[in-house]
Design a protein around this motif. Structure first.
Motif, short mmCIF file in Angstrom:
data_model
loop_
_atom_site.label_atom_id
_atom_site.label_comp_id
_atom_site.label_asym_id
_atom_site.label_seq_id
_atom_site.Cartn_x
_atom_site.Cartn_y
_atom_site.Cartn_z
N LYS A 252 0.83 -1.18 0.00
CA LYS A 252 0.00 0.00 0.00
C LYS A 252 0.88 1.25 0.00
N PRO A 253 0.28 2.43 -0.20
CA PRO A 253 1.06 3.65 -0.37
C PRO A 253 2.07 3.95 0.73
N ARG B 10 -3.34 -0.56 -8.85
CA ARG B 10 -2.13 0.03 -8.26
C ARG B 10 -1.20 0.66 -9.29
N ASP C 127 -1.17 3.33 -11.32
CA ASP C 127 -0.83 4.75 -11.21
C ASP C 127 -0.08 5.06 -9.92
N GLN C 128 -0.47 4.41 -8.82
CA GLN C 128 0.20 4.64 -7.55
C GLN C 128 1.67 4.26 -7.62
N ARG D 42 5.15 7.19 -8.59
CA ARG D 42 6.24 7.27 -7.61
C ARG D 42 7.58 6.92 -8.24
#
Length: 605
Positions: free
Chosen positions: A94-95, A141, A143-144, A148
């Motif tokens: 997760k982020p 996920r 784009d997340q 980054r």
């Protein structure tokens, strides 16, 4: 912000970020003195695969503490720790964990030059999602993760200006040819998408685009290698030729292998992706096209087995016909005229040129006419310097030029004859003298093209003395195989209809199918009785050059399940032509070659 951290056996206490960083530095330094108890505990925490809420919190804490201690990390002493961190994929978290990992990688990269390559490798490794990850999670996920990654690469490039020079080879090495055919199509598409998204200066952009072209070509050739032998004979020709040892089971068409179908699907998806990338270039298209053109000339042009990847440059030309479209034609023209290049390169260039000028709907007739005039002039000058008879091997470049001229005119003759300015120019060209001389190109070039050209030329009254051309003289020739060589460049027309489903839907608005061409003999004003006699019994309503595939292509896109059967229908050898050339009735006309299928690209013959 404070966190709970185990201090000693007495229990827990609230400590701050500075305390965590201090503890991490102390742990790292203890390895050199041989006291590895804390280090081993840290390794154990970093290597845990199953992470609950508490373990995730501890992972984030440790990564943040290590981010403040990157200058204390030694490549040899702490290699296990680095491996434990770098083996983690952002796609699995997760982020909060993503951010902690990215922060560590960025700070480690700029802390010392010795870690730059390794950090760039782990970042670009994120371009490709893990194969075990479900597609829905990848989409959720994507784009997340990738936002980054690109932000981190940009940060490192800003802090270390030379890092982009090192990034290019790392990205290209991250997707070797043997891996491309094995990973899932969505994963490969995402990797290539991120290659094209890299915006770290012109050097990286150019390198990535050239790398993508190489990747497309590699997949293109893998399709051929995976289906070797499938294209060698057309089924109907096999059935008709039982008297000539052509019905051997080893030469019957074989089904396209599942592996080849899978590769074709990958190639199709990647080509659409690069089409979209070219559209997004906007005002930078010309600069992008130059890179594309350089890559094409170095790789695709010299790969005679290529079947599909060349349509990338075709699509780029369609986006800007006045600049890119004309530049491509001139580049191919120059390559053919260059006497210092290898013969096969020159022959391949003129094959590309002829196919391009014939199929590109976006090219004006004046551009085609200008190129045609220069080809005719070159052939005319070549003859003036010769005092020789037919010799397919010695004069193969000349024959390839003559065939290119005839092929172009098969597609474009009617439009030129219908132009008040071009018609007298076309009639004045020394075509008759070029085609009816001691070198006898009409007896050497591909018979089906020769006959279609003569048919149109006679109907259009292009020659003043058409009686010199006896149609029956060009039914027996096998010399084209000699001048075409092992690569069969006499049969190589690289911009014939594309069978890749999605790519075709992008290309067809700018593409001329043979069924769209109106030959001169369809002109209501042409009623030459000799033409009718010479071609008695011909009801050419089957699509001509694209015979055998036009109904499928015009009505629907190919599904990959139909890919193999569709390819089997395509042949350079026109229907009934083998029968005619081996002693059958000569009043059955040879048709223009149907799509020069991938089969006839060099290695299959």
């Amino acid at each position: 912000m404070g966190v709970e951290f185990r201090d000693d056996e007495s229990g827990f206490r609230e400590i701050g970020d500075h305390d965590l960083i201090y503890r991490a530095r102390k742990t790292l330094c203890s390895v050199a003195s041989g006291d590895t108890e804390d280090y081993r505990e840290l390794l154990s925490a970093m290597n845990r695969e199953k992470l609950g809420i508490e373990e995730v919190a501890m992972l984030v804490t440790n990564l943040n503490a290590l981010s403040g201690s990157v200058t204390y990390i030694e490549n040899v002493q702490h290699d296990e720790l680095l491996s434990a961190i770098f083996d983690r994929s952002l796609w699995n978290y997760k982020p909060d964990v993503m951010d902690a990992l990215i922060k560590f990688i960025k700070l480690l990269a700029i802390s010392s030059g010795k870690y730059v390559d390794r950090c760039l490798e782990i970042l670009t490794h994120q371009f490709c999602p893990p194969d075990i990850l479900p597609l829905l999670k990848i989409l959720a996920r994507k784009d997340q993760v990738l936002s980054r990654v690109h932000s981190a690469l940009k940060y490192i490039a800003d802090m270390m200006p030379l890092s982009p020079m090192r990034l290019g080879p790392i990205v290209l090495d991250g997707m070797p040819p043997d891996r491309c055919s094995k990973i899932r199509t969505p994963s490969l598409v995402i990797y290539v998408e991120n290659m094209l998204k890299l915006d770290l200066g012109g050097f990286v952009r150019n390198l990535m685009l050239a790398g993508v072209v190489d990747l497309l070509l590699n997949l293109d050739l893998q399709i051929n290698n995976s289906s070797k032998g499938i294209f060698e004979m057309e089924q109907e020709d096999v059935n008709e030729s039982t008297d000539h040892d052509l019905n051997d089971d080893s030469e019957r068409p074989r089904q396209l292998s599942p592996e080849a179908k899978a590769i074709a699907e990958k190639l199709d998806s990647l080509m659409v992706l690069i089409f979209e990338h070219l559209e997004s270039c906007g005002g930078h298209l010309i600069q992008t096209f130059q890179t594309l053109l350089d890559s094409f000339m170095k790789t695709v042009l010299t790969a005679y087995k290529s079947k599909f990847s060349q349509f990338v440059i075709f699509y780029a030309c369609a986006l800007d016909p006045g600049n890119c479209g004309v530049t491509f034609a001139l580049k191919l023209e120059d390559k053919f005229f260059c006497s210092t290049d290898f013969p096969n390169i020159r022959m391949s260039a003129v094959a590309y040129l002829a196919s391009y000028l014939s199929r590109a709907k976006f090219l004006s007739v004046s551009v085609v006419a200008g190129t045609l005039e220069r080809l005719v002039d070159w052939c005319f000058k070549y003859i003036e310097m010769q005092d020789d008879e037919i010799n397919p091997e010695v004069h193969r470049i000349f024959y390839s030029g003559c065939q290119a001229i005839m092929y172009i005119l098969c597609f474009r003759m009617r439009s030129m004859m219908g132009d008040p300015q071009l018609k007298p120019w076309l009639v004045r060209l020394p075509l008759e003298w070029i085609l009816n001389n001691k070198l006898s190109p009409l007896k050497v070039c591909l018979p089906s093209i020769v006959l279609e050209f003569l048919r149109q030329a006679k109907a259009a009254r292009l020659f003043m003395t058409s009686e010199k051309f006896n149609f029956d003289d060009y039914l027996e020739s096998e010399r084209s195989r000699e001048y075409g060589g092992m690569e069969r460049l006499d049969m190589f027309f690289p911009f014939d209809p594309c069978l890749l489903k999605k790519s075709d839907s992008c290309i067809r608005p700018n593409f001329i199918f043979w069924s769209m061409v109106q030959p001169t003999y369809d002109d209501e004003d042409s009623s030459d009785e000799d033409v009718g006699e010479a071609f008695a019994g011909d009801d050419d309503d089957d699509g001509g050059m694209d015979y055998g595939i036009m109904q499928s292509l015009e009505a629907q896109h190919f599904d990959f399940d139909e890919f193999d059967s569709s390819l089997n229908k395509m042949s350079i050898t026109p229907k009934d032509s083998l029968h005619s050339r081996f002693g059958g009735a000569i009043n059955q006309p040879m048709r223009m070659p149907s799509r020069i299928r991938p089969s006839t690209s060099p290695e299959s013959l």
